[in-house]
Design a protein around this motif. Sequence first.
Motif, PDB file in Angstrom:
ATOM      1  N   ALA A   1      49.760  40.578  34.224  1.00 31.53           N
ATOM      2  CA  ALA A   1      48.607  39.770  33.809  1.00 31.53           C
ATOM      3  C   ALA A   1      48.116  38.951  35.005  1.00 31.53           C
ATOM      4  CB  ALA A   1      49.002  38.841  32.667  1.00 31.53           C
ATOM      5  N   PRO A   2      46.840  39.116  35.416  1.00 30.97           N
ATOM      6  CA  PRO A   2      46.341  38.357  36.568  1.00 30.97           C
ATOM      7  C   PRO A   2      46.232  36.871  36.243  1.00 30.97           C
ATOM      8  CG  PRO A   2      44.861  40.180  35.985  1.00 30.97           C
ATOM      9  CD  PRO A   2      45.832  40.013  34.861  1.00 30.97           C
ATOM     10  N   ASP A   3      46.410  36.035  37.269  1.00 26.26           N
ATOM     11  CA  ASP A   3      46.134  34.611  37.029  1.00 26.26           C
ATOM     12  C   ASP A   3      44.673  34.292  37.303  1.00 26.26           C
ATOM     13  OD1 ASP A   3      46.210  34.424  39.847  1.00 26.26           O
ATOM     14  OD2 ASP A   3      48.341  33.912  39.808  1.00 26.26           O
TER      15      ASP A   3
ATOM     16  N   ILE B   1      38.705  42.194  40.700  1.00 23.14           N
ATOM     17  CA  ILE B   1      40.064  42.416  41.206  1.00 23.14           C
ATOM     18  C   ILE B   1      40.981  41.376  40.553  1.00 23.14           C
ATOM     19  CG2 ILE B   1      41.539  42.482  43.249  1.00 23.14           C
ATOM     20  CD1 ILE B   1      38.996  43.003  44.921  1.00 23.14           C
ATOM     21  N   GLY B   2      42.037  41.841  39.897  1.00 22.56           N
ATOM     22  CA  GLY B   2      43.001  40.939  39.276  1.00 22.56           C
ATOM     23  C   GLY B   2      44.048  40.500  40.287  1.00 22.56           C
TER      24      GLY B   2
ATOM     25  N   GLY C   1      45.693  44.560  39.797  1.00 19.49           N
ATOM     26  CA  GLY C   1      44.908  45.497  39.006  1.00 19.49           C
ATOM     27  C   GLY C   1      43.414  45.275  39.134  1.00 19.49           C
ATOM     28  N   VAL C   2      42.677  46.059  38.358  1.00 21.02           N
ATOM     29  CA  VAL C   2      41.211  45.984  38.374  1.00 21.02           C
ATOM     30  C   VAL C   2      40.686  46.148  36.952  1.00 21.02           C
ATOM     31  CG1 VAL C   2      40.899  46.891  40.718  1.00 21.02           C
ATOM     32  CG2 VAL C   2      41.054  48.480  38.803  1.00 21.02           C
TER      33      VAL C   2
ATOM     34  N   ALA D   1      40.023  38.610  47.834  1.00 23.94           N
ATOM     35  CA  ALA D   1      40.870  38.259  46.690  1.00 23.94           C
ATOM     36  C   ALA D   1      42.251  37.808  47.150  1.00 23.94           C
ATOM     37  CB  ALA D   1      41.001  39.469  45.758  1.00 23.94           C
ATOM     38  N   VAL D   2      42.722  38.440  48.229  1.00 28.47           N
ATOM     39  CA  VAL D   2      44.074  38.131  48.732  1.00 28.47           C
ATOM     40  C   VAL D   2      44.028  38.099  50.254  1.00 28.47           C
ATOM     41  CG1 VAL D   2      45.218  39.243  46.765  1.00 28.47           C
ATOM     42  CG2 VAL D   2      44.747  40.582  48.829  1.00 28.47           C
TER      43      VAL D   2
END
Lengths: 769, 152
Positions: free
Chosen positions: A35-37, A55-56, A64-65, A503-504
């Motif tokens: 589960a993305p934050d 983008i998760g 994930g996406v 995203a990261v």
Amino acid sequence: MPETRDSITDIWGPRTGFDGQEQWPTRIDEHTTEAPDHWVQSACVLCSNGCGVDIGVKDGRIVGVRGRAVDSVNHGRLGPKGLHGWVANNSPDRLTKPLIRRNGQLEEATWEEAMSLIVQKSKDLIAKHTSSSIGFYTSGQLFLEEYYALAIVGKAGLGTPHMDGNTRLCTATAAAALKASFGSDGQPGSYADLDSTEAILHVGHNIASQQTVLWMRILDRLAGPNPPKLVVIDPRRTYTAERATVHLAPRVGTNIPVMNGLLHLIIEAGHLNHAYIEAHTLGFEELKATVAKWTPDRVERLTGVPADKLRAAADILGTCKTLVSTVLQGVYQSMQATASAVQVNNLHLLRGLLGHDGSGIYQMNGQPTAQNTRECGADGDLPGFRNWGNETHIQELADLWNVHPDQIPHWAPPTHAMQIWRYCETGSIKMLWISGTNPLVSLPDLARARKILAKEDLFVVVQDAFLTETTKYADVVLPAAIWGEKTGCFTNVGRTVHISHRAVNPPGEARSDFDIFVDYSRRMGFRDQHGAPLLTSTWQTTEDAFNAWRECTRGRPCDYTGMSYAKLSEGSGIQWPCNEEFPDGKKHLYEDGVFATATDYCETYGEDLETGAPRSKEEYQAINPDGRAFLHGVDYEPPHEEPDEQYSLWLTTGRVVFHFHTRTKTGRSKALQDAAPDSFVQLAAEDAARYGISEGDMVEVTSRRGRVLEPARVGGIEPGMVFIPFHYGYWDQADRPRAANELTLTEWDPVSKQPHYKYAAVQLRKVHA
Amino acid sequence: MHLATYLGLLEDSEKQLTRAFEHVADKHRDEPDIEQICQKFSAWSRNHHGQILGFVEKYSEEKEDEPDKLKRDLFARNRSGALALLRDLHDLWLLTQQVQLCWTVIRQAALGLRDEELKACATYCAARTKRQTDWLLGRVKQAAPQTLLVAE
């Protein structure tokens, strides 16, 4: 860990049928492993479709996406590559430090050491051999800001004409065909035209495998009321062809006879918009005379397409009130590429099917950001679709960059990729900087390409996220940050611009291509004509570059002046032109039938479609197209290599749905890799019987250039032809020669300079284990 | 009347051009665009040559001896290295100019003679010769800076 659908076993997912009265229904596809934050706005980079994606992120990692429901491109959907390809970002074998070749071995180094070495080498070469000894070979994978930086570094900083991308291998013909017909690059229509169109034509475009999400849109039309009629021209019975109303399967290399035959039938039947032809085109009589020779019987004899099928297709294409056509590699990578692609433009011009809802042409792109390579001039084009033959256009660039116009090479068109490789081979290019591409799987005639990169006197810089077949030959390897790890914009084949936010963080010391090019610009000390640092050296962020790019596009067909990072982040995709007149972008180009062909506006003065000879400004002015489009008629020429006694079969190459390019990303996703783990040779049951080959047997395929060993896959292809996918090389499996391009030819289209991957003569032999 | 003499000169020039394109295609096989386009142009010139032969026959009564001094000695045999390609393209360009001028002269004569067939032939072949010239010029322009400034 939601996975909303299994895109491996059911590639396109469940149907949501609709027709032209409604919007394409939304369906949100998602694949996350945790589960993305939080979610970060982006778009997919695993084909040219440009699906909006979030983008998760969890704990600083991509988990994930999910498709963006609000996005006009995909309405929430994603294909198998989009749903699974992101896994590669987290791959443990990412490059995290620069590498320098010392005593024959690539060894870890600091950025300071790597960049100093590149700068020193550049300066030495310029002093001894001029900047024309330096070449750049880039990609269709970087972001707009990165291409624009590269273009300025090359054209204004160094002043070298040698810059092109792997886009030359996949979409150069798209640009060439649009320029030849309409005066400039730029797709006339919108994806939404598919929602209401009466008919669809796919020429050499296996859209079901190539752009799975766009195909979902078509499948949903086919599943709704009033489905469109579908004409597919492809020598193989692809997923796309299986759904066709009429499927024409011509022999390899015969696109021109088929297209000329269709146009002939349409002209003969009088299915023409005479008023449109008269007001908005040039060259009708010549076109008519050229295609008149291609009667259905003659087409059948040469191409193998039955005359009644040709008539059935011409009937659909001649009578539909709206039409969307798409063209891709079956045309672009084959004989008479530009000439054939242009015939699809002719079809729309003859019938006036352009510039309104339900009609459009997609001279397709293959890569997510290929459009930007072209727009920004990081390939054989100039930024903002400017014309290298137009002194005023050169002056505009000189003013934007504050350099003398002669600093910008424009004595001839920028050097195309295949010529760049040839200059490396003959030794006059001595440093080749490769970014975001893997030519030692993707170039034709790989044995030749390997020899070139292995040359002692060629200094090779490779900028990539992974070690590849190509990095093996590098003198310096720079670890690159990729999608999800940097911010930038890119434009899909439908002129839709997306922003992709970081995203990261990139792994280790990896840096974005943007940071690398700007760093090079600063270290080289490039100056403008007043002695101040060159534009690229002043940029701090990609937003600075985007804002500079907007100015570069002002008044040009690809006008971005109405866009900003803020505006792109608020919505989900904006089509250019976007400016004061069209603040929300524009759905159709050429609504008024006025094309980009005025002498002072056009991107090119045109070329001879048979020879590629450039037309002079004076000749162009004499024709005075002044907004009218060109109808070009071209007659048939046989391919340069045809099957003979020694090599008795046609080879054609192409893609599989689960992989992208040379699999540097998709091969690192377990789901995608397991779905398509290895290369193969596909052959007809008749040929399998003739050579005593059964499904799964190992087969040696030989051409005049090389040999490969591939397991056999029997069926789904015309007798006399074999197919090998182009994705597979050696980075993950080196136990046998298997790259399709060991076999292909070094030759190219005279206009677009795109290599011919779609035909070569080969021989088969079953190998006994 | 010297028409036949000039037709002879044109016939010989197209023959030379046919061979020259073939020679360059063969010699520069490692340059794929050169090889293929020069083969195509050789076929064009061969076709032009074939078309002229009919007219050479038609006007043969008045033919005088072919003027040898107009023959050119191009394509030095020992050319090699990076410059060879540029020089060979240069010579091809010169030969196309020779052919083009011949077609202009012949077309003028055709107009005076009211020979519609010869006029049509000259118009067609001159247009294609110009396309040969245009291509050669474009390729020479592309190759020139790299050859003169960078290649060793």
